[in-house]
Write an enzyme that holds these catalytic residues in place. Structure first.
Site, mmCIF file in Angstrom:
data_model
loop_
_atom_site.group_PDB
_atom_site.id
_atom_site.type_symbol
_atom_site.label_atom_id
_atom_site.label_comp_id
_atom_site.label_asym_id
_atom_site.label_seq_id
_atom_site.Cartn_x
_atom_site.Cartn_y
_atom_site.Cartn_z
ATOM 1 N N ASP A 281 5.744 3.298 6.535
ATOM 2 C CA ASP A 281 4.579 2.426 6.483
ATOM 3 C C ASP A 281 3.627 3.055 5.455
ATOM 4 O O ASP A 281 2.876 3.966 5.785
ATOM 5 C CB ASP A 281 3.924 2.326 7.862
ATOM 6 C CG ASP A 281 2.633 1.540 7.859
ATOM 7 O OD1 ASP A 281 2.346 0.867 6.848
ATOM 8 O OD2 ASP A 281 1.892 1.614 8.857
ATOM 9 N N HIS B 17 3.795 4.352 12.792
ATOM 10 C CA HIS B 17 2.815 5.446 12.774
ATOM 11 C C HIS B 17 3.312 6.673 13.526
ATOM 12 O O HIS B 17 2.558 7.316 14.263
ATOM 13 C CB HIS B 17 1.461 4.981 13.315
ATOM 14 C CG HIS B 17 0.693 4.173 12.318
ATOM 15 N ND1 HIS B 17 -0.682 4.061 12.345
ATOM 16 C CD2 HIS B 17 1.087 3.434 11.255
ATOM 17 C CE1 HIS B 17 -1.098 3.294 11.352
ATOM 18 N NE2 HIS B 17 -0.024 2.894 10.671
ATOM 19 N N GLU C 250 -5.329 1.691 2.263
ATOM 20 C CA GLU C 250 -5.135 0.566 3.189
ATOM 21 C C GLU C 250 -5.357 1.004 4.628
ATOM 22 O O GLU C 250 -5.926 0.255 5.433
ATOM 23 C CB GLU C 250 -3.720 -0.009 3.024
ATOM 24 C CG GLU C 250 -3.460 -1.287 3.801
ATOM 25 C CD GLU C 250 -2.887 -1.078 5.202
ATOM 26 O OE1 GLU C 250 -2.710 -2.066 5.929
ATOM 27 O OE2 GLU C 250 -2.614 0.099 5.564
ATOM 28 N N GLU C 251 -4.905 2.203 4.960
ATOM 29 C CA GLU C 251 -4.954 2.665 6.347
ATOM 30 C C GLU C 251 -6.367 2.924 6.843
ATOM 31 O O GLU C 251 -6.584 3.086 8.039
ATOM 32 C CB GLU C 251 -4.109 3.933 6.514
ATOM 33 C CG GLU C 251 -2.619 3.770 6.245
ATOM 34 C CD GLU C 251 -1.898 2.996 7.340
ATOM 35 O OE1 GLU C 251 -2.557 2.545 8.300
ATOM 36 O OE2 GLU C 251 -0.663 2.845 7.240
ATOM 37 N N HIS D 103 0.837 -1.212 0.000
ATOM 38 C CA HIS D 103 0.000 0.000 0.000
ATOM 39 C C HIS D 103 0.865 1.252 0.000
ATOM 40 O O HIS D 103 1.907 1.321 0.645
ATOM 41 C CB HIS D 103 -1.001 -0.011 1.156
ATOM 42 C CG HIS D 103 -0.456 0.288 2.515
ATOM 43 N ND1 HIS D 103 -0.307 1.574 2.990
ATOM 44 C CD2 HIS D 103 -0.055 -0.529 3.528
ATOM 45 C CE1 HIS D 103 0.152 1.542 4.239
ATOM 46 N NE2 HIS D 103 0.327 0.279 4.575
#
Length: 362
Positions: free
Chosen positions: A176, A315, A208-209, A67
């Protein structure tokens, strides 16, 4: 490795929070265009690169999903000279005060910093972390300038510049999962000199998140015979439970658990052994928290595997990764792809018990 590092820096310097992926998609498309036969954009913004195989049609398909979207913020209120925001994706507000951001105004990007006014929420600040709705973004502008340039709904992304650390590590935001996107670029480079029978679908998924949406839609559209999801995983570090983390410099984690096809796990592990590429067995007892959650159940189901690349400080604006892990993983997956043939699918019966017994015998 320097080219990979430069590519990663470029990727993590681009905005592209969930639902607003156009800037990062354009950068990835530029990198992939000379490496694939065709580029497509999915209906909710995923990027698909297709590299055709040499087998007879209709050819089998393998889909690699990483992603490209990132966590971020979005403006909810304009308060005079300041902005209030809410989160897009999972963000812990404790890490935000002092964070550099870019506010993506229609009139151009604006630099800002997230601040915690000492007297703005006195009760909250003395009883625990200040909640996100009480933090502000300061743009250094007057109230009339802010009102003119920024509207409710404007996206906000992290703006910390990437920093090279010792030992081949790099710190920066949105690794990420731009770290895995960099790996997928390296995989496509590896495949330039490799003959493969199957068609390869390289997919930089969107959103995706906020619910693995790009994997749902592209898994349905492509209907691959095999799906391999590469995402970051928690690396060992301060306060991290060792049973739920991956060691540095030990290669990718190969997923084991209900979100992974056990036979596919075994095939990738065998290829890593042949190439003497280090790897770890990553236990995923439930849903993996990755695009594999959607890809595995696309259509009538897809034989899916998750590979995890170690990352510290998930994150945050200073996520840390080891660049060498992208190169190892790309080499492993290129060699695995070259081995695919008409008989491969026959080996992918979903049977955990058989593999568990085999592991015990070894």
């Amino acid at each position: 490795m320097q080219d990979t590092l430069n590519h990663l820096k470029e990727l993590i310097s681009q905005p592209g929070i969930s639902g607003y992926e156009t800037p990062i998609r354009d950068v990835v498309a530029k990198a992939w265009e000379p490496l694939v036969d065709e580029l497509q954009v999915g209906k909710i913004g995923s990027l698909v690169g297709i590299k055709k195989g040499t087998g007879n049609e209709p050819r089998k398909k393998i889909m690699f999903a990483t992603h490209m979207d990132a966590i971020g913020l979005i403006v909810t209120h304009v308060r005079g000279q300041f902005l209030q925001v809410t989160q897009v994706g999972g963000i812990d507000p404790r890490i935000l005060p002092g964070t550099l951001v870019k506010v993506h105004s229609t009139q151009g990007d604006l630099d800002g910093v997230i601040v915690q006014p000492p007297n703005f929420t006195l009760k909250e600040s003395t009883t625990g972390p200040v909640p996100l709705h009480s933090l502000l973004i300061d743009l250094g502008l007057q109230a009339d300038q802010v009102a003119e340039k920024v509207k409710i709904g404007t996206p906000v992304s992290f703006a910390q510049e990437p920093v090279e650390l010792g030992g081949g590590f790099i710190a920066g935001h949105t690794q990420d999962n731009r770290f895995s996107v960099a790996m997928l670029t390296e995989l496509l480079k590896e495949l330039q000199g490799v003959e493969h029978e199957w068609d390869v679908y390289a997919v930089a998924t969107s959103q995706e998140e906020v619910g693995v949406k790009g994997a749902f839609t592209q898994g349905f559209a492509i209907q691959p015979d095999i799906g391999i999801v590469v995402d970051v995983s928690f690396a060992k570090g301060p306060g991290q439970p060792p049973q739920h983390t991956l060691e540095w410099n030990k290669g990718p984690g190969i997923g084991w658990g209900p979100n992974n096809n056990p036979q596919l796990h075994n095939l990738v592990k065998e290829k890593a052994d042949q190439l003497e590429i280090p790897y770890l067995k990553e236990i995923q007892p439930g849903m993996s928290g990755t695009d594999a959650m959607a890809l595995q159940i696309a259509g009538q189901g897809v034989a899916t595997l998750v590979l995890g690349l170690p990352l510290r400080y998930m994150h945050t604006a200073v996520e840390v990764t080891c660049v060498k892990d992208t190169l190892r993983t790309a080499r492993l997956l290129a060699a695995f792809t070259a081995d695919l043939n008409d008989k491969t699918v026959e080996k992918l019966a979903f049977d955990y018990q058989e593999k568990e017994e085999n592991d015990e015998q070894k």
